[in-house]
Design a protein around this motif. Structure first.
Motif, PDB file in Angstrom:
ATOM      1  N   PRO A 115       0.959  -1.074   0.172  1.00  0.00           N
ATOM      2  CA  PRO A 115      -0.104  -0.130   0.030  1.00  0.00           C
ATOM      3  C   PRO A 115       0.943   1.393  -0.118  1.00  0.00           C
ATOM      4  CG  PRO A 115       0.052  -0.686   2.175  1.00  0.00           C
ATOM      5  CD  PRO A 115       0.546  -2.027   1.273  1.00  0.00           C
ATOM      6  N   MET A 116       0.533   2.340  -0.670  1.00  0.00           N
ATOM      7  CA  MET A 116       0.939   3.419  -0.436  1.00  0.00           C
ATOM      8  C   MET A 116      -0.292   4.669  -0.845  1.00  0.00           C
ATOM      9  SD  MET A 116       3.004   4.376  -4.020  1.00  0.00           S
ATOM     10  CE  MET A 116       2.063   4.822  -5.639  1.00  0.00           C
ATOM     11  N   PHE A 117       0.024   5.931  -0.493  1.00  0.00           N
ATOM     12  CA  PHE A 117      -1.076   6.955  -0.749  1.00  0.00           C
ATOM     13  C   PHE A 117      -0.312   7.846  -1.965  1.00  0.00           C
ATOM     14  CE2 PHE A 117      -2.523   5.512   3.278  1.00  0.00           C
ATOM     15  CZ  PHE A 117      -3.902   5.739   3.039  1.00  0.00           C
ATOM     16  N   GLU A 118      -1.094   8.473  -2.759  1.00  0.00           N
ATOM     17  CA  GLU A 118      -1.025   9.430  -3.438  1.00  0.00           C
ATOM     18  C   GLU A 118      -1.672  10.859  -2.998  1.00  0.00           C
ATOM     19  OE1 GLU A 118      -2.724   8.771  -7.162  1.00  0.00           O
ATOM     20  OE2 GLU A 118      -1.326   7.316  -7.730  1.00  0.00           O
ATOM     21  N   MET A 119      -0.788  11.926  -3.004  1.00  0.00           N
ATOM     22  CA  MET A 119      -1.241  13.053  -2.207  1.00  0.00           C
ATOM     23  C   MET A 119      -1.073  14.403  -2.978  1.00  0.00           C
ATOM     24  SD  MET A 119       1.850  13.312   0.601  1.00  0.00           S
ATOM     25  CE  MET A 119       2.037  11.510   1.036  1.00  0.00           C
ATOM     26  N   THR A 120      -2.035  15.281  -2.767  1.00  0.00           N
ATOM     27  CA  THR A 120      -1.937  16.542  -3.355  1.00  0.00           C
ATOM     28  C   THR A 120      -0.809  17.278  -2.616  1.00  0.00           C
ATOM     29  OG1 THR A 120      -3.526  17.343  -2.059  1.00  0.00           O
ATOM     30  CG2 THR A 120      -4.582  16.133  -4.010  1.00  0.00           C
ATOM     31  N   ARG A 121      -0.878  18.664  -3.293  1.00  0.00           N
ATOM     32  CA  ARG A 121      -0.081  19.602  -2.628  1.00  0.00           C
ATOM     33  C   ARG A 121      -0.327  19.916  -1.230  1.00  0.00           C
ATOM     34  NH1 ARG A 121       2.255  25.181  -5.439  1.00  0.00           N
ATOM     35  NH2 ARG A 121       3.345  25.877  -3.472  1.00  0.00           N
ATOM     36  N   SER A 122      -1.797  20.080  -1.191  1.00  0.00           N
ATOM     37  CA  SER A 122      -2.370  20.465   0.161  1.00  0.00           C
ATOM     38  C   SER A 122      -2.053  19.237   1.144  1.00  0.00           C
ATOM     39  CB  SER A 122      -3.789  20.521   0.354  1.00  0.00           C
ATOM     40  OG  SER A 122      -4.022  21.844  -0.570  1.00  0.00           O
ATOM     41  N   GLY A 123      -2.451  17.947   0.864  1.00  0.00           N
ATOM     42  CA  GLY A 123      -2.136  16.742   1.375  1.00  0.00           C
ATOM     43  C   GLY A 123      -0.661  16.750   2.141  1.00  0.00           C
ATOM     44  N   ALA A 138       3.734  17.099   5.979  1.00  0.00           N
ATOM     45  CA  ALA A 138       5.148  17.650   6.283  1.00  0.00           C
ATOM     46  C   ALA A 138       5.163  18.407   7.327  1.00  0.00           C
ATOM     47  CB  ALA A 138       5.752  18.030   5.072  1.00  0.00           C
ATOM     48  N   MET A 139       4.060  19.021   7.754  1.00  0.00           N
ATOM     49  CA  MET A 139       4.306  19.980   9.007  1.00  0.00           C
ATOM     50  C   MET A 139       4.763  19.175  10.112  1.00  0.00           C
ATOM     51  SD  MET A 139       0.668  21.802   8.667  1.00  0.00           S
ATOM     52  CE  MET A 139       0.609  22.465  10.448  1.00  0.00           C
ATOM     53  N   ALA A 156      17.315  19.352   7.251  1.00  0.00           N
ATOM     54  CA  ALA A 156      17.233  18.384   5.854  1.00  0.00           C
ATOM     55  C   ALA A 156      15.718  18.459   5.831  1.00  0.00           C
ATOM     56  CB  ALA A 156      17.607  17.122   6.087  1.00  0.00           C
ATOM     57  N   ALA A 157      14.803  18.332   6.667  1.00  0.00           N
ATOM     58  CA  ALA A 157      13.409  18.212   6.425  1.00  0.00           C
ATOM     59  C   ALA A 157      12.791  19.565   5.763  1.00  0.00           C
ATOM     60  CB  ALA A 157      12.656  17.927   7.370  1.00  0.00           C
ATOM     61  N   LEU A 158      13.374  20.846   6.562  1.00  0.00           N
ATOM     62  CA  LEU A 158      13.296  22.035   5.793  1.00  0.00           C
ATOM     63  C   LEU A 158      13.606  22.158   4.452  1.00  0.00           C
ATOM     64  CD1 LEU A 158      12.016  24.868   6.015  1.00  0.00           C
ATOM     65  CD2 LEU A 158      14.228  25.412   7.076  1.00  0.00           C
ATOM     66  N   GLU A 159      14.699  21.707   4.094  1.00  0.00           N
ATOM     67  CA  GLU A 159      15.384  21.993   2.664  1.00  0.00           C
ATOM     68  C   GLU A 159      14.417  20.871   1.760  1.00  0.00           C
ATOM     69  OE1 GLU A 159      19.249  20.254   3.062  1.00  0.00           O
ATOM     70  OE2 GLU A 159      19.921  22.235   3.824  1.00  0.00           O
TER      71      GLU A 159
END
Length: 248
Positions: A64-72, A77-78, A84-87
């Motif tokens: 399984p995996m998920f496709e996600m929109t920009r909003s998702g 990512a919040m 590194a995460a910020l980059e």
């Protein structure tokens, strides 16, 4: 892969939970848990922005995996912190923005081409209506010149829900699909007019036939909203005076 994985399906851009896990150095099963928590917490947001899918792993087993929109992606990512995460957050935002610009440019070019084709088709319809006006006047109509507007407005009313707002010309407010529907409806109306004149049908009956065929086409097309300028909205719907003029 050193760049974010952004893909397009129709007008929708998306990335995947698999790519996010790789770029942010997370275990994929942990990312899946985070996505499912978002969906469970707010389904109204989660369901449209996360689409469950699958992939084949190294053992050729479907996982399984998920496709996600920009909003998702942004909400997911919040929860990721660190330099590194910020980059990577910045890289994803830049990648989404670049693809959105490309998509907007593609859609704009497509719309411009359809608008040009629509203008050519409209010219042919206008020529047919011009001949119809002369035909109606020979049969005694005193207000036949109103048919230019009435046939167009009949198509607008049948196909669209019109709101009084904005300042652009009405056709410039339509998207590519709406332009296509309008071109089709006007072409069918023009064919009805041509057929009626060729058979010598009284002009009032020809107008009724053209209007009826527009409405028949509209039954198979969902009416869509259009924000019109004030002048266009003022012309809709027919007033009782206009209806009397058409009947004259």
């Amino acid at each position: 892969m050193n760049e974010p994985f952004i893909r397009q399906r129709g007008a929708q851009l998306f990335t995947t939970s698999l790519d996010v896990a790789e770029k942010f150095g997370k275990r994929h099963d942990h990312v899946l848990v985070s996505v499912r928590k978002i969906i469970e917490s707010d389904g109204a947001f989660g369901r449209p922005n996360f689409r469950e899918s699958s992939y084949l792993n190294g053992q050729n087993k479907r996982q399984p995996m998920f496709e996600m929109t920009r909003s998702g992606f942004t909400i997911l990512a919040m929860g990721f912190s660190g330099k590194a995460a910020l980059e990577w957050k910045i890289k994803y935002e830049q990648a989404f923005s670049a693809m959105e610009r490309d998509l907007a440019n593609q859609q704009n070019l497509s719309w411009q081409e359809q608008r040009r084709n629509g203008k050519l088709a409209r010219r042919e319809v206008t020529d047919t209506i011009k001949a119809f006006i002369a035909y109606a006047e020979l049969q005694g109509s005193k207000n036949a010149h109103h048919y230019y507007r009435h046939i167009t407005v009949a198509a607008y009313k049948a196909l669209f829900i019109i709101q009084d707002q904005g300042g652009k010309s009405f056709r410039d407010l339509l998207d590519s699909m709406q332009l296509s529907f309008l071109t089709t409806a006007e072409y069918i109306a023009a064919k009805a007019i041509e057929d009626g004149m060729e058979s010598g049908t009284p002009y009032k009956d020809i107008y009724k036939l053209a209007k009826s065929r527009i409405e028949t086409v509209a039954l198979s097309i969902p009416r869509t909203k259009v924000v019109s300028d004030h002048a266009a909205a003022q012309r809709l719907p027919f007033t009782s005076t206009q209806m009397r003029e058409v009947a004259a």
